[in-house]
Design a protein around this motif. Sequence first.
Motif, PDB file in Angstrom:
ATOM      1  N   LEU A   1      37.046 115.218  53.894  1.00  0.00           N
ATOM      2  CA  LEU A   1      37.606 114.985  52.571  1.00  0.00           C
ATOM      3  C   LEU A   1      39.077 114.597  52.707  1.00  0.00           C
ATOM      4  N   THR A   2      39.610 113.944  51.684  1.00  0.00           N
ATOM      5  CA  THR A   2      41.007 113.519  51.695  1.00  0.00           C
ATOM      6  C   THR A   2      41.940 114.689  51.955  1.00  0.00           C
ATOM      7  N   GLY A   3      41.703 115.820  51.318  1.00  0.00           N
ATOM      8  CA  GLY A   3      42.545 116.994  51.511  1.00  0.00           C
ATOM      9  C   GLY A   3      42.488 117.529  52.929  1.00  0.00           C
ATOM     10  N   GLU A   4      41.318 117.469  53.554  1.00  0.00           N
ATOM     11  CA  GLU A   4      41.198 117.910  54.949  1.00  0.00           C
ATOM     12  C   GLU A   4      42.003 117.000  55.873  1.00  0.00           C
ATOM     13  N   ILE A   5      41.889 115.697  55.647  1.00  0.00           N
ATOM     14  CA  ILE A   5      42.638 114.743  56.455  1.00  0.00           C
ATOM     15  C   ILE A   5      44.134 114.992  56.309  1.00  0.00           C
ATOM     16  N   GLU A   6      44.584 115.188  55.087  1.00  0.00           N
ATOM     17  CA  GLU A   6      46.006 115.452  54.840  1.00  0.00           C
ATOM     18  C   GLU A   6      46.447 116.736  55.542  1.00  0.00           C
ATOM     19  N   ASN A   7      45.617 117.771  55.485  1.00  0.00           N
ATOM     20  CA  ASN A   7      45.964 119.040  56.126  1.00  0.00           C
ATOM     21  C   ASN A   7      46.069 118.880  57.641  1.00  0.00           C
ATOM     22  N   TYR A   8      45.103 118.208  58.250  1.00  0.00           N
ATOM     23  CA  TYR A   8      45.187 117.964  59.688  1.00  0.00           C
ATOM     24  C   TYR A   8      46.413 117.130  60.031  1.00  0.00           C
ATOM     25  N   ARG A   9      46.675 116.099  59.231  1.00  0.00           N
ATOM     26  CA  ARG A   9      47.824 115.224  59.480  1.00  0.00           C
ATOM     27  C   ARG A   9      49.148 116.003  59.377  1.00  0.00           C
ATOM     28  N   ASN A  10      49.250 116.882  58.401  1.00  0.00           N
ATOM     29  CA  ASN A  10      50.503 117.611  58.173  1.00  0.00           C
ATOM     30  C   ASN A  10      50.703 118.798  59.105  1.00  0.00           C
ATOM     31  N   HIS A  11      49.621 119.335  59.683  1.00  0.00           N
ATOM     32  CA  HIS A  11      49.756 120.585  60.422  1.00  0.00           C
ATOM     33  C   HIS A  11      49.220 120.566  61.854  1.00  0.00           C
ATOM     34  N   VAL A  12      48.340 119.647  62.192  1.00  0.00           N
ATOM     35  CA  VAL A  12      47.688 119.734  63.495  1.00  0.00           C
ATOM     36  C   VAL A  12      47.801 118.438  64.299  1.00  0.00           C
ATOM     37  N   TRP A  13      47.392 117.342  63.706  1.00  0.00           N
ATOM     38  CA  TRP A  13      47.388 116.069  64.435  1.00  0.00           C
ATOM     39  C   TRP A  13      48.812 115.614  64.710  1.00  0.00           C
ATOM     40  N   ARG A  14      48.973 114.846  65.791  1.00  0.00           N
ATOM     41  CA  ARG A  14      50.290 114.361  66.194  1.00  0.00           C
ATOM     42  C   ARG A  14      50.447 112.893  65.826  1.00  0.00           C
ATOM     43  N   GLU A  15      51.587 112.604  65.202  1.00  0.00           N
ATOM     44  CA  GLU A  15      51.885 111.212  64.841  1.00  0.00           C
ATOM     45  C   GLU A  15      52.041 110.380  66.114  1.00  0.00           C
ATOM     46  N   GLY A  16      51.455 109.198  66.106  1.00  0.00           N
ATOM     47  CA  GLY A  16      51.467 108.330  67.269  1.00  0.00           C
ATOM     48  C   GLY A  16      50.252 108.520  68.159  1.00  0.00           C
ATOM     49  N   ILE A  17      49.571 109.649  68.016  1.00  0.00           N
ATOM     50  CA  ILE A  17      48.345 109.907  68.773  1.00  0.00           C
ATOM     51  C   ILE A  17      47.141 109.881  67.840  1.00  0.00           C
ATOM     52  N   HIS A  18      47.136 110.758  66.850  1.00  0.00           N
ATOM     53  CA  HIS A  18      46.009 110.847  65.921  1.00  0.00           C
ATOM     54  C   HIS A  18      46.182 109.949  64.694  1.00  0.00           C
ATOM     55  N   TYR A  19      47.402 109.674  64.327  1.00  0.00           N
ATOM     56  CA  TYR A  19      47.670 108.819  63.170  1.00  0.00           C
ATOM     57  C   TYR A  19      49.023 108.148  63.345  1.00  0.00           C
ATOM     58  N   LYS A  20      49.240 107.101  62.577  1.00  0.00           N
ATOM     59  CA  LYS A  20      50.557 106.467  62.529  1.00  0.00           C
ATOM     60  C   LYS A  20      50.754 105.836  61.167  1.00  0.00           C
ATOM     61  N   ARG A  21      52.007 105.671  60.810  1.00  0.00           N
ATOM     62  CA  ARG A  21      52.356 105.028  59.535  1.00  0.00           C
ATOM     63  C   ARG A  21      52.763 103.597  59.821  1.00  0.00           C
ATOM     64  N   VAL A  22      52.150 102.667  59.097  1.00  0.00           N
ATOM     65  CA  VAL A  22      52.367 101.248  59.348  1.00  0.00           C
ATOM     66  C   VAL A  22      52.591 100.540  58.025  1.00  0.00           C
ATOM     67  N   SER A  23      53.529  99.604  58.025  1.00  0.00           N
ATOM     68  CA  SER A  23      53.786  98.774  56.855  1.00  0.00           C
ATOM     69  C   SER A  23      53.388  97.338  57.165  1.00  0.00           C
ATOM     70  N   SER A  24      52.576  96.763  56.308  1.00  0.00           N
ATOM     71  CA  SER A  24      52.192  95.365  56.505  1.00  0.00           C
ATOM     72  C   SER A  24      53.320  94.414  56.122  1.00  0.00           C
ATOM     73  N   GLN A  25      54.291  94.906  55.363  1.00  0.00           N
ATOM     74  CA  GLN A  25      55.405  94.080  54.904  1.00  0.00           C
ATOM     75  C   GLN A  25      56.703  94.351  55.659  1.00  0.00           C
TER      76      GLN A  25
ATOM     77  N   PHE B   1      39.817 115.195  69.734  1.00  0.00           N
ATOM     78  CA  PHE B   1      40.371 116.441  69.211  1.00  0.00           C
ATOM     79  C   PHE B   1      39.246 117.405  68.813  1.00  0.00           C
ATOM     80  N   PHE B   2      38.264 116.897  68.061  1.00  0.00           N
ATOM     81  CA  PHE B   2      37.181 117.766  67.622  1.00  0.00           C
ATOM     82  C   PHE B   2      36.244 118.151  68.764  1.00  0.00           C
ATOM     83  N   ASP B   3      36.080 117.271  69.757  1.00  0.00           N
ATOM     84  CA  ASP B   3      35.278 117.630  70.928  1.00  0.00           C
ATOM     85  C   ASP B   3      35.892 118.811  71.667  1.00  0.00           C
ATOM     86  N   ASN B   4      37.227 118.907  71.644  1.00  0.00           N
ATOM     87  CA  ASN B   4      37.927 119.957  72.381  1.00  0.00           C
ATOM     88  C   ASN B   4      38.310 121.156  71.526  1.00  0.00           C
ATOM     89  N   THR B   5      37.885 121.172  70.263  1.00  0.00           N
ATOM     90  CA  THR B   5      38.199 122.283  69.364  1.00  0.00           C
ATOM     91  C   THR B   5      37.026 123.248  69.331  1.00  0.00           C
TER      92      THR B   5
END
Length: 76
Positions: A27-51, A69-73
């Motif tokens: 769910l969107t909230g789960e993704i946000e929670n992982y992004r804010n507390h567990v996943w590492r920027e540049g590895i699991h996610y990144k912010r990109v601007s098309s402009q 990540f989930f395989d090792n959790t």
Amino acid sequence: MKEKTIFQVTTNKWVKEPLLIAKTGMLTGEIENYRNHVWREGIHYKRVSSQGNPNDRGYFYNTEEIDRFFDNTKAA
């Protein structure tokens, strides 16, 4: 009866949130929670601007690293 067209999509390594949701069932909230507390920027996610505008960036998610990540959790 109208025919429906079905597309089979193979995800890229980096995807936007709607494809991550479709692939994982998260769910969107789960993704946000992982992004804010567990996943590492540049590895699991990144912010990109098309402009090239740093204030107008969207998130891309690395499906390979998220799967790893989930395989090792351990289950709770």
